[in-house]
Enzyme design. Structure first.
Site, PDB file in Angstrom:
ATOM      1  N   GLU A 119       0.910  -1.159   0.000  1.00 45.33           N
ATOM      2  CA  GLU A 119       0.000   0.000   0.000  1.00 45.33           C
ATOM      3  C   GLU A 119       0.935   1.191   0.000  1.00 45.33           C
ATOM      4  O   GLU A 119       1.731   1.368   0.925  1.00 45.33           O
ATOM      5  CB  GLU A 119      -0.894  -0.078   1.232  1.00 45.33           C
ATOM      6  CG  GLU A 119      -1.997   0.969   1.244  1.00 45.33           C
ATOM      7  CD  GLU A 119      -1.554   2.241   1.907  1.00 45.33           C
ATOM      8  OE1 GLU A 119      -0.951   3.095   1.218  1.00 45.33           O
ATOM      9  OE2 GLU A 119      -1.790   2.385   3.113  1.00 45.33           O
ATOM     10  N   CYS A 138      -2.059   7.988   4.869  1.00 38.88           N
ATOM     11  CA  CYS A 138      -2.058   7.654   3.437  1.00 38.88           C
ATOM     12  C   CYS A 138      -3.356   8.106   2.783  1.00 38.88           C
ATOM     13  O   CYS A 138      -3.437   8.203   1.566  1.00 38.88           O
ATOM     14  CB  CYS A 138      -1.830   6.174   3.184  1.00 38.88           C
ATOM     15  SG  CYS A 138      -2.188   5.119   4.562  1.00 38.88           S
TER      16      CYS A 138
END
Lengths: 500, 500
Positions: free
Chosen positions: A231, A268
């Site tokens: 990720e 994120c």
């Protein structure tokens, strides 16, 4: 810290041998183990929070919340594993009309999983975080490469898991804590070395694009390529539509600033980009943004590296000739404190200068003003894969800009209608991952119980005697898991036959 | 045949645009389409069988069976798609104790899928085969790269699918038939060109290791790497255990020969290797093998390339100094007919000469005689990933050789207890795929409805208004699919609330 090749090899071999044990555990046994890890973490005293606070500068209330979330993750994944959701048991019994043979399938772990902790979530996405919980749930031993930003925190978490391994009588290779960045005498990184190690069968990573892509490439060059779920973050665009903007430009700008600067922007899912079409309402939004950002209190970033990188990237983007204005926090900052900044540009500029679309990790946002909806559509088409896309819209906006909305669906894993993307809930319906480069494989998530799927593979048993089948596939379904039997989902005991 | 770059680009762009349409179809609409394709193929007259027979030399009864299997595949996948198994709908409604937001997730297609037909299954694993059915079921447009071994068959099948596209009023880019091997003026292969094309989002392949690995590498070097599922065959080892062998060495040898030579050995599940420990019973097995193989009628292989390659590889393996004996069909063969052969070696030789472990596509088997069970364990440990492993054993054998059996589980996707691996049933419980190099990703299967999973990715909707949600996620569940709502699997209408 350096580690010798032989020490790393020993960890990998020990994980490989622990896999032989884990393969024989049932979903229920793994769920019990996972609940015990949750208990163990829950019971950790202030030394955990203190170490994390010292090492990451994250405030104690945030860390307290993250600890609870981490415990919750282990429990939620354990529940899902116990239900058998990720062994995906399928049974086709032999019968005249359909199958000729008795075939039964369930999923086992891929083998040892190498987990890289993230710097911005020392508990929830690090040593004892979601990747570790997913891998154990899948039946995979874990090798954690400790994040250098919080080594003591990592050791405390590792000790908690190790205590459960010991108390359960499981082999030590089920969980290994690799606390060292370099392979002695080679200059190679331990993470790279282990990604290439034949005993390692999958990688879980949360971090930068550079880091994730490097691991993906190493994994692909192996004699036996292995799956990497990385990720790698994104800029999480927020599209503001006219009616919604008209109804509350100022309130929206404030909500945006709050999300952009939450946790010093170190998420994120930080919304690093806003896109709208030139209008009086957008002017009000921009004005509130410029003035609102001035009041944001600078705060210490995770570590020196993150801070330096933030300043460097922020400056680089701000200095692009296409940036015609920027505003930032007016409150003086001391060393290591990130000062929030927003910059503005046009859609035409964004479309021609790719630097403007790059992620700046920290409290930094870019506002893109388009001259028309065609320009917005062009920006949407040019966007790379994202973890999230947010639509600030009313129902009328949704009707009016249907085509744009359809196109942004291709760009993200999670689509928000209003609200802001920070805050990733640990539920079945969560999708945390998206088209490349948000993650290396858009088919999987790293948050929510479905994260377990990344690390399992199906194995079919054909005409296998009942006594030698795993518990999950035996007629009686003693584990009471969900199975598809001759096409029907059921929890039934089929030892006295199946209706076809 | 050569195709220009602009023609190929047009196919890819047309597929990309058809994806925008397919994304909006429901599982039920795709299932109806798939049933119509099944009807269309079922209705094809003798011209299909004649073309395939002429192009592949496969006997008509086999082709008749394969046609029925292909129709069955479309129907079985359609049923599974209609049940919603592969949209994996998950709904977490906002409620005080748990989720803060209403989050709903389901899976959409990855985008256009490039499918490479296999030479050995002109219907079931080619133009209208399992990969095409899986991709359409997932909601992905398909670009089929026609197999050069059966171009006319491929055209007939493509026309059948195109007829359904037209009758359904779906955009033509839903299905494209790429009938040409080379990109004009470049010398590049069309398959390689399209694998690198930005519009293509996944690849399905069945064929050789060389072919599959080349595509995997191209896909990994793209700016946006994409998933490749390549099923690359294997040698499908058969382990013979003492008590089972003692009870019927001769019958087992005959059963083995029948499976090895079925369809002139041109199956990816062909059992190309037998492993046993030296014994009087194994001697009887070998004796029957040597004499039995002499009576096998040579038959024409799929095409000149396959035949030439078979002869070359068969000779290479037979000429290795470690091969101390071999036996083959004693019946004269004419050009293009493969003559079945079995060779024998020792475990010690197998462990030192890697050539002996390579696949020979065709009716060729290698028997490995081990001096001890430790040697068998060493052979098992050295095996690469396989589609299948077969254990010829009794319950007593299973008890006695538990450790070896546990280890071979790591090597294959399907484990057979007795029987032979040829014959891959299209059922939920089937696993066709295995650890690398049997396939590029052991987490997926290319046979059975679960094959659809390869081509979907989850998308989560957060606080999305009911009216704009896809049918699959609306409260009322009008499509009557299986969903996980707040952690519970259900088909309920939740428009009047959910019990938590």
């Amino acid at each position: 810290m350096m580690l010798s090749q032989s020490v790393l090899d020993a960890y990998a071999v020990s994980a490989g041998s622990a896999f032989q044990f884990l393969k024989t555990t049932t979903v229920k046994e793994r769920a019990v183990f996972m609940q015990a890890v949750a208990d163990q973490i829950e019971a950790l005293g202030p030394e955990l929070l203190d170490a994390a606070h010292r090492e990451t500068a994250l405030p104690l209330p945030r860390l307290t919340g993250e600890k609870a979330r981490t415990v919750g993750q282990w429990r939620a994944y354990a529940d899902a594993v116990a239900k058998g959701l990720y062994v995906e048991a399928r049974i086709d019994t032999a019968h005249k009309e359909k199958a000729k043979n008795d075939i039964r399938k369930y999923s086992i772990g891929l083998g040892p999983v190498l987990v890289f902790g993230a710097g911005n979530f020392p508990f929830a996405f690090s040593t004892a975080g979601g990747d570790t919980a997913s891998a154990i749930g899948a039946g995979c031993p874990v090798l954690v490469k400790a994040h250098p930003g919080h080594p003591e925190t990592s050791r405390i978490m590792a000790a908690a898991i190790t205590a459960v391994v010991e108390a359960s009588g499981w082999p030590p290779g089920v969980f290994s804590h690799i606390d060292g960045d370099e392979v002695a005498g080679t200059g190679e990184r331990t993470g790279a070395y282990l990604t290439a190690h034949p005993q390692v069968k999958a990688v879980g990573f949360t971090g930068s694009y550079q880091g994730g892509k490097a691991l993906l490439d190493i994994a692909g060059r192996r004699e036996e390529p292995i799956p990497v779920f990385a990720e790698m973050g994104s800029i999480n665009p927020v599209f503001v539509f006219p009616q919604a903007l008209e109804q509350g430009a100022e309130a929206l700008a404030k909500e945006y600033i709050a999300s952009l600067t939450l946790g010093t922007g170190q998420f994120c899912t930080n919304p690093g980009m806003v896109i709208g079409v030139k209008s009086a309402a957008l002017d009000r939004f921009k004005q509130t943004l410029r003035t609102g950002i001035r009041d944001i209190l600078p705060s210490v970033m995770l570590n020196e590296h993150i801070y330096t990188n933030f300043e460097k990237r922020k400056t680089l983007l701000s200095e692009q000739p296409e940036i015609h204005i920027w505003a930032e926090s007016a409150i003086p900052a001391t060393g290591g404190q990130g000062r929030a900044r927003v910059v503005e540009t046009t859609a035409a500029s964004f479309l021609t200068n790719p630097i403007l679309g790059e992620e700046v990790f920290g409290p930094f946002g870019i506002l893109i003003e388009a001259g028309s909806w065609d320009e917005v559509a062009a920006v949407a088409a040019q966007l790379k894969g994202q973890l999230t896309v947010t639509l600030v819209a009313t129902a009328a906006d949704m009707d009016a800009y249907k085509m744009i909305i359809e196109r942004v669906k291709d760009k993200a894993g999670r689509l928000l209608f209003n609200g802001m993307p920070t805050g990733v809930e640990v539920v079945y319906a969560m999708q945390h991952g998206g088209p490349f480069p948000a993650s290396t494989d858009a088919r999987f998530t790293s948050v929510g119980p479905d994260a377990v799927k990344r690390f399992v593979r199906p194995v079919a048993f054909q005409n296998w005697p009942e006594a030698y089948l795993p518990e999950e596939l035996k007629d009686e379904n003693g584990l009471q898991i969900l199975r598809i039997v001759n096409g029907q989902l059921t929890m039934e005991d089929i030892s006295s036959g199946v209706c076809i």
